[in-house]
Scaffold this active site. Structure first.
Site, short mmCIF file in Angstrom:
data_model
loop_
_atom_site.label_atom_id
_atom_site.label_comp_id
_atom_site.label_asym_id
_atom_site.label_seq_id
_atom_site.Cartn_x
_atom_site.Cartn_y
_atom_site.Cartn_z
N ARG A 135 3.54 -0.84 -5.74
CA ARG A 135 2.29 -1.01 -5.01
C ARG A 135 1.21 -0.05 -5.53
O ARG A 135 0.12 0.00 -4.99
CB ARG A 135 2.50 -0.74 -3.52
CG ARG A 135 3.20 -1.84 -2.77
CD ARG A 135 3.33 -1.55 -1.27
NE ARG A 135 2.46 -0.52 -0.76
CZ ARG A 135 2.83 0.76 -0.56
NH1 ARG A 135 4.04 1.16 -0.85
NH2 ARG A 135 1.98 1.62 -0.07
N LYS A 136 1.51 0.70 -6.56
CA LYS A 136 0.55 1.68 -7.11
C LYS A 136 -0.46 0.93 -7.98
O LYS A 136 -0.45 1.02 -9.20
CB LYS A 136 1.28 2.75 -7.90
CG LYS A 136 2.22 3.59 -7.06
CD LYS A 136 2.99 4.56 -7.91
CE LYS A 136 4.00 5.31 -7.05
NZ LYS A 136 4.91 6.10 -7.85
#
Length: 174
Positions: A135-136
């Protein structure tokens, strides 16, 4: 990306990007092209890689003018080479000039991610290792970046915090 995903999850982000670039008007374009003029441009590859984001590229122009025409000669996931003709876009020259940078920015970023992902995935071929993303992601770019990972041969892990439990050191420390 399917049409519903595009309309519900992408259009508003593309509109925000266009609004950031065209706050009131494109003064340069309007100065040299005050009224409709038909034109056609070619999208030519500048670097070898994996193409991703063609529908996003196209959508930028359609959001500015539904009458724009885009003809693709490749599809997302194709390996492309420097100098290769990828697409032709035709319609109002003012739309071509006003939308080109936004459309190209998405296409270049997504293709870069797909190309890198494809390179890493090729190292893992034949192994039992599965290449996952995180999710970065860049703020407001998650839908584009995760799509590019899939196009490049990777797999999406969690899209958001609701997709599954994942306890990290911060959770344990808290």
């Amino acid at each position: 990306m399917d049409k519903n995903t595009m309309r519900l999850n992408v259009d508003h982000l593309l509109i925000q990007a266009l609004q950031e670039d065209i706050t009131s008007e494109d003064v340069s374009t309007n100065a040299v092209m005050p009224s409709y003029q038909y034109g056609q441009v070619q999208l030519i590859c500048k670097e070898e890689g994996i193409i991703a984001g063609l529908e996003v590229f196209e959508r930028v122009f359609y959001l500015l003018d539904e009458n724009m025409e885009v003809k693709f000669y490749v599809k997302d996931g194709d390996a492309v080479k420097n100098g290769q003709l990828l697409a032709e876009v035709s319609g109002d020259v003012r739309v071509l000039l006003s939308g080109e940078r936004t459309a190209l920015n998405y296409l270049q970023r997504m293709s870069g991610i797909a190309t890198y992902t494809n390179r890493v995935a090729s190292y893992l071929k034949g192994s039992k290792t599965k290449l996952l993303d995180t999710r970065k992601t860049t703020p407001n770019m998650r839908v584009f970046e995760k799509y590019a990972v899939r196009v490049g041969g990777g797999n999406n892990h969690r899209y958001n915090l609701s997709d599954g439990v994942m306890l990290k050191d911060n959770h344990i420390a808290a």
